[in-house]
Design a protein around this motif. Structure first.
Motif, mmCIF file in Angstrom:
data_model
loop_
_atom_site.group_PDB
_atom_site.id
_atom_site.type_symbol
_atom_site.label_atom_id
_atom_site.label_comp_id
_atom_site.label_asym_id
_atom_site.label_seq_id
_atom_site.Cartn_x
_atom_site.Cartn_y
_atom_site.Cartn_z
ATOM 1 N N ILE A 290 10.454 -3.273 -8.111
ATOM 2 C CA ILE A 290 9.313 -4.394 -8.162
ATOM 3 C C ILE A 290 8.958 -4.727 -9.618
ATOM 4 O O ILE A 290 8.558 -4.001 -10.017
ATOM 5 C CB ILE A 290 8.312 -4.189 -7.205
ATOM 6 C CG1 ILE A 290 8.836 -3.822 -5.627
ATOM 7 C CG2 ILE A 290 7.406 -5.424 -7.190
ATOM 8 C CD1 ILE A 290 7.526 -3.450 -4.784
ATOM 9 N N ASP A 291 9.428 -6.121 -10.027
ATOM 10 C CA ASP A 291 9.007 -6.213 -11.242
ATOM 11 C C ASP A 291 7.862 -7.567 -11.060
ATOM 12 O O ASP A 291 8.267 -8.452 -10.535
ATOM 13 C CB ASP A 291 9.981 -6.762 -11.920
ATOM 14 C CG ASP A 291 11.082 -5.796 -12.648
ATOM 15 O OD1 ASP A 291 10.357 -4.706 -12.978
ATOM 16 O OD2 ASP A 291 12.217 -5.699 -12.431
ATOM 17 N N LEU A 292 6.626 -7.305 -11.721
ATOM 18 C CA LEU A 292 5.744 -8.290 -11.822
ATOM 19 C C LEU A 292 5.678 -9.064 -13.148
ATOM 20 O O LEU A 292 5.322 -8.335 -14.009
ATOM 21 C CB LEU A 292 4.405 -7.539 -11.497
ATOM 22 C CG LEU A 292 3.139 -8.663 -11.473
ATOM 23 C CD1 LEU A 292 3.236 -9.639 -10.039
ATOM 24 C CD2 LEU A 292 1.737 -7.863 -11.009
ATOM 25 N N PHE B 159 -1.666 -6.046 -3.163
ATOM 26 C CA PHE B 159 -1.998 -6.682 -4.724
ATOM 27 C C PHE B 159 -3.440 -6.881 -4.896
ATOM 28 O O PHE B 159 -4.237 -7.337 -4.184
ATOM 29 C CB PHE B 159 -1.486 -8.001 -4.764
ATOM 30 C CG PHE B 159 -1.528 -8.739 -6.045
ATOM 31 C CD1 PHE B 159 -0.850 -8.258 -7.099
ATOM 32 C CD2 PHE B 159 -2.583 -9.775 -6.090
ATOM 33 C CE1 PHE B 159 -0.947 -8.788 -8.264
ATOM 34 C CE2 PHE B 159 -2.672 -10.314 -7.477
ATOM 35 C CZ PHE B 159 -2.135 -9.936 -8.417
ATOM 36 N N ALA C 260 2.276 -8.315 -0.250
ATOM 37 C CA ALA C 260 3.642 -8.486 -0.285
ATOM 38 C C ALA C 260 4.488 -7.733 0.600
ATOM 39 O O ALA C 260 4.086 -6.582 0.676
ATOM 40 C CB ALA C 260 4.075 -8.503 -1.672
ATOM 41 N N VAL D 20 7.096 -12.369 -8.725
ATOM 42 C CA VAL D 20 7.674 -10.939 -8.453
ATOM 43 C C VAL D 20 9.312 -11.082 -8.269
ATOM 44 O O VAL D 20 9.695 -12.156 -7.347
ATOM 45 C CB VAL D 20 7.374 -10.711 -6.925
ATOM 46 C CG1 VAL D 20 7.774 -9.518 -6.378
ATOM 47 C CG2 VAL D 20 5.927 -10.661 -7.101
#
Length: 537
Positions: free
Chosen positions: A372-374, A427, A413, A364
């Motif tokens: 938010i980048d996964l 999540f 998170a 993350v």
């Protein structure tokens, strides 16, 4: 009834104490690196003392204050059961911007040792911290000494840290600037080997290069990122101070035993900037030995320049330098760079490994933009024009900008964005997606720089999210806050509920609370404040 002798009573009391002490010892947990582990989860799941029912103003509050010289930006570290001088101590380690390192006994408050990297060498040389004026930057005030959180190797009993100093020569009336890597014996505070003065040159035609060579500048380069221990090496990352000077993002590795440099990586060798900022967060590392770190504004060309990217770095071993093995760069990197919207203002956090899923290794990353980048750590996706559809998930503008790191607990998170509320995102490990909106938020709204949350729990129970509200830096008091981790709308405690008893010291930016064995440690100006259950456990 048979009369019990005084001797037998003393023996019985001792046996009960020994049993209780053994029980407590089994629950003890060490915090030896930034945000608890190399995944940078910020989670202590072995906290058996603090619960959602006893973290209340009536039963929880300030228990002690440890005075130090200098502001405490680095996260305090904790090691229980350390034998020093024949006595077992639960030890808190504190590093300060006045180039001091302290060890305190948490239970008695005794200062066990103090190491001072400042000195007057004869009548000629004076060694002191670097000042804010020296770097023409008010980011760290009033002095710059030890900023990056140290790391402790418990197997060798060694603490590693970088101290920034300046030396004035009264004979020549000149000042020289240094950054020095130390390996301290955690029992004495003394250097175990000769300290390594940090220097480096690297091929490159980027800003500040001379004849195709870049030279590390110890004055310009800012060592804010926490240190990382991996494979017997110490990994250290740099940015600058206030984006000033001709700097680049450096990562270096040093051998733990000898402090000989073993690796070097520069992220913009032919470009500019690209520092490793992270608001104090350190590079993360996975169980396979890969290192992950996000860069800030800087030149990007897909190789060799990687501004505004999250990188996977590897150290192949002795005789081979640090290498880039994969990366992700957001589609709007150029806009981020132009608008000073650093992708790397926050640090990368790795999710727990999830064998048997499509993407068992996830990361993350959130920067100033609040997206938010996964990312799949096994195939990070590189750069994709027009969108970030190549990564696992992206949630645009989900939170305020991050200057620090998130925390992860129980498939949730937690993000402490600036100009936003503390937020939780669920999540789903089966779908491998975060909820697109927060599942709970704090009642309070926080200004810059937001906060870096940490979590304490007893396994999956009694989850508490802790933050230090430090948007009050610059002359007002920090506020320790605790929330129910299952619902951030429920604040359990804050240190301003009973200010005459619990008020913390003056706030500094980027501070992270440390929670261990029933205590919460908060670094502020010239002290660390200790919170816990009142009247003992």
């Amino acid at each position: 009834m048979k009369k019990v002798s005084a001797r037998m009573l003393r023996f019985t009391c001792f046996a009960v104490w020994l049993l209780l002490s053994s029980t407590v010892a089994m629950a003890q947990v060490a915090v030896t690196t930034y945000h608890n582990d190399n995944y940078r989860s910020g989670s202590n799941t072995q906290e058996t003392v603090l619960t959602v029912s006893n973290v209340r103003m009536q039963s929880f509050g300030k228990r002690a204050t440890f005075a130090v010289q200098g502001y405490v930006y680095a996260q305090p570290l904790y090691l229980p059961g350390l034998t020093i001088g024949g006595t077992v101590h639960n030890v808190l380690f504190v590093a300060t911007e006045h180039d001091q390192v302290y060890a305190f006994d948490v239970n008695s408050g005794q200062q066990l040792w103090r190491t001072n990297f400042l000195a007057t060498a004869g009548f000629r040389y004076v060694i002191s911290p670097v000042s804010s004026g020296d770097v023409s930057c008010g980011d760290l005030v009033p002095e710059i000494g030890i900023t990056g959180t140290p790391a402790v190797d418990t197997t060798t009993g060694t603490m590693y840290l970088v101290a920034k100093t300046k030396q004035y020569d009264s004979l020549t009336r000149t000042t020289s600037f240094y950054q020095t890597l130390h390996a301290l014996d955690i029992k004495t505070g003394q250097d175990k080997v000769a300290p390594a003065r940090i220097s480096a040159t690297s091929p490159g035609n980027g800003t500040g290069s001379v004849g195709g060579i870049l030279t590390f500048d110890p004055l310009v380069e800012g060592q804010r990122s926490a240190l990382l221990l991996l494979k017997g090496q110490v990994f250290i990352a740099w940015a600058s101070h206030c984006d000033l000077g001709t700097y680049h993002g450096y990562v270096m590795s040093y051998n733990e035993s000898s402090l000989a440099r073993s690796g070097l990586y520069v992220d913009t060798p032919n470009g500019y900037e690209g520092g490793f900022w992270g608001g104090g967060a350190g590079p993360a590392a996975d169980s396979g030995g890969s290192i992950y770190a996000a860069t800030g504004n800087g030149g990007y060309d897909g190789g060799p320049d990687f501004g505004d990217s999250v990188l996977r770095l590897t150290w192949p071993g002795v005789g081979r330098s640090i290498a880039l093995s994969d990366y992700f760069t957001p589609w709007n990197q150029q806009t981020l760079d132009q608008n000073d919207a650093d992708f790397g203002s926050g640090g990368a956090m790795l999710l727990p490994d999830q064998p048997g899923t499509t993407h068992p290794h996830l990361l993350v990353q959130v920067g100033k933009e609040g997206t938010i980048d996964l990312v799949n750590r096994d195939n990070m996706g590189h750069f994709h024009s027009g969108s970030d559809s190549q990564i696992v998930q992206t949630i645009p503008y989900a939170i305020g900008g991050i200057w620090g790191a998130p925390a992860f607990w129980n498939n949730t998170a937690y993000f402490g964005g600036a100009y936003d509320r503390l937020k939780a995102f669920a999540f789903d490990p089966h779908a491998q997606q975060f909820s697109t909106g927060p599942t709970s938020v704090s009642p309070e709204y926080f200004n810059f720089p937001g906060s870096t949350p940490s979590v304490s729990s007893n396994g999956a129970n009694n989850g508490i999210v802790w933050i230090v509200e430090n948007d009050t830096y610059g002359g007002r008091n920090a506020v320790l806050r605790a929330y129910d981790a299952t619902n951030l709308g429920t604040e359990l405690y804050n240190s301003e509920q009973n200010p005459s008893r619990d008020r913390a010291g003056l706030a500094v930016k980027f501070t992270v609370p440390t929670i261990a064995d029933g205590s919460v440690f908060v670094g502020v100006e010239n002290q660390v404040v200790v919170y816990g259950l009142l009247g003992g456990r």
